[in-house]
Scaffold this active site. Sequence first.
Site, mmCIF file in Angstrom:
data_model
loop_
_atom_site.group_PDB
_atom_site.id
_atom_site.type_symbol
_atom_site.label_atom_id
_atom_site.label_comp_id
_atom_site.label_asym_id
_atom_site.label_seq_id
_atom_site.Cartn_x
_atom_site.Cartn_y
_atom_site.Cartn_z
ATOM 1 N N HIS A 110 0.837 -1.195 0.000
ATOM 2 C CA HIS A 110 0.000 0.000 0.000
ATOM 3 C C HIS A 110 0.874 1.248 0.000
ATOM 4 C CE1 HIS A 110 -3.815 -1.951 0.368
ATOM 5 N NE2 HIS A 110 -3.502 -2.561 1.505
ATOM 6 N N CYS B 212 -0.086 2.188 -5.091
ATOM 7 C CA CYS B 212 -1.007 3.233 -5.526
ATOM 8 C C CYS B 212 -0.392 4.611 -5.302
ATOM 9 C CB CYS B 212 -2.323 3.141 -4.758
ATOM 10 S SG CYS B 212 -3.358 1.758 -5.264
#
Length: 707
Positions: free
Chosen positions: A350, A399
């Site tokens: 992440h 991301c």
Amino acid sequence: MEECKMSIGTLSEQVLNRLAKMLDNSTCGWRQLANAVSEQAKFRCSESELTSCSLQVLSAAGSPGRTLLARLADRSCSLDFLLHCLRKIGHQEAAQYLTTTVSELIQITVQPQTQQATVGERVVLTCRAFGPPGLSYQWFRGKEEVSQTLYDYVNKKNSLFPGAASGLLIILQPQSQAVSEGDTLFLECNAEANPPAQYEWYHNMVPMTQHKMRSLKVSIPCVTTAHRGQYRCKMFNLYHEAWNSQEVHRSTCRPGIHPLQQMVNPPPSAKDFYATDKVALLIGNMNYLYHTQLCAPIADVHELTNLLRQMDFKVVSLLDLNWQEMHSAVTEFLLLLDKGVYGLLYFAGHGYENYGNSFMVPIDAPASYTSEHCLCVQNILTRMQEKETGLNVLLLDMCRKRNLNDDIIVQPGLLKVTANIVFGYATCVDAEAYEVKREDVSNGIFINFLKRRVCVDEKVTVMLDQVAEDMGRCEITRGRQALELRSNLSERRSLTDQIQTSECSASHSARNLQWTVAHVLPKSHCLQFDCGVKVQLGFAAEFSNVMVIYTRILEKPKEIVSCCAQLTDFPEDVDIDLKQSNQETLLEAGSLLLIEENLPSPEVPSLYTRIRCLQRLRRELTFTICLHYTYSNMDDEVHERKPVTVGKPLVSKLNLHEPRAPRACSASSSLSLDSFNVPEETKPGHHGRQERVVRASERGILLLFTY
């Protein structure tokens, strides 16, 4: 004509050492040779054998090439097959040296003589020689082997030796050149030879199928960026072979001036650049405490680790790190860097991007995390530059969406103008990165394409451009994910560049020692139980912080009909899935990547236990071997236990769970990497991650998870 069938083992140590020195490089060396000899199954090297060769660089006198040659000698590899493979990979220097050496070892006492004969006459050709043991004879007519030493010829034109070869003389060398897109590229080389020379052209070591004809000139109209790279011409006849190469670059010339008119001096080739060392830190976070679990980082880190090791990178690969462990791992990584070193940082997990800064999210980050709970990539880059590195490559497979919980504008230290920075983002700004769920192993989209290109001998940015083009043609992610490249790299530096360092360099020795410490496995144990059973206890590394332990029954008395050795009583520091411990296969033990070849004697039944998160081990690893066995005249099972202590394996020696000494912040930085404090957890909240289902026209429905 004779061909040498002697084994590599007949060569002297001096010859083997010189060959090894020629093979100890990453672009045309021992790894390429290992791949070439694998065309015969008995010479194919396993992953563990290749790793063993690679680890020889840690020793001052170690040589990966020498170790590979020793393995081939043990398997009775012939010199003619070795020569064939050296020519196959294009290592002309080693091939010529081996040819000369073998010719000196063999003394021909009787040469076959050229003869004239009429139709129907009998021709007898004789050859005698003496040399090392194992010398044998083969006869050839042209390049075709003749199965008998007495051969009838139908006319004199078919005589075995139509004349003596006069050598192969290169009379036209190709020159490096720069061309603009849309121009016509002309390639030319020429040689005088008897028999006449033939020509084959290669682009980046791949045969140019459109130029299979034996021509000394090649014309490529309307060139594009895909035509950049190295062109090689192979000139050969029945007796000789020679290669020439030519670099073709994209021109950035001034308007109105033809690029070839600008080329007073050709640009330096990739071989003009080198690294003083190459080190990489790979982190894959999957098992988040407060966020969606990920699948792909385990496979992505594993595959990239193997590829980087093929290019002689010292790689530390780590899974599932919390904040403190990530911070400490980066600090240890920075200790490996020095002037001229190539440093590569890869992160899969992440992440987010705010105000131009990228943040890697640890597994213990709270649901509503901010920059203080994460690591800022730009801060790490600043620290890398302080080491005067030769190349800084940062690959972020995460991301880059905006974090609405974080309003802090982090101001990293000012970057130096070094012209050696390459950022490869798996996705664009304010976009998500995806992973594809497969049956057993998932891959991130980025690594799925990167692994096909990363070992290409190209400038790093050119290689990543090619990856971006590949991703752009993928129907699954078109319009959803696109690689973004940011770079100020001004030199043609490649990940495949060779390592050149001064002998006995103190900094190089320190780096080797630091890297070695994080990759030491416990030695195999043999334990003798009171009942007469002998058990082998062995270890294999899957990652720098993941280890597999296996147990095998080596000996047992005849009166014992069944027995097995299981592991238990592990410390709470490490992570073990009890349901997957003491399993009969690696797959059942949760290891999707480690293969049986990495372990000795695969034919012996074993039980496997996989230990994760070794970075959290605070003291020596201790556990118990519980032997379960049954006698032939008894129904009840008997248990016997032995405690075992194996020290601190792999990365546990670095104590990544301990805080590193803080360092004063620079005046230009309001938030230094070393100034972070371990954050307190905040209340859980929604983190905005979604699962998506994308339909691929040819592959059915694929489940894509975003990072």
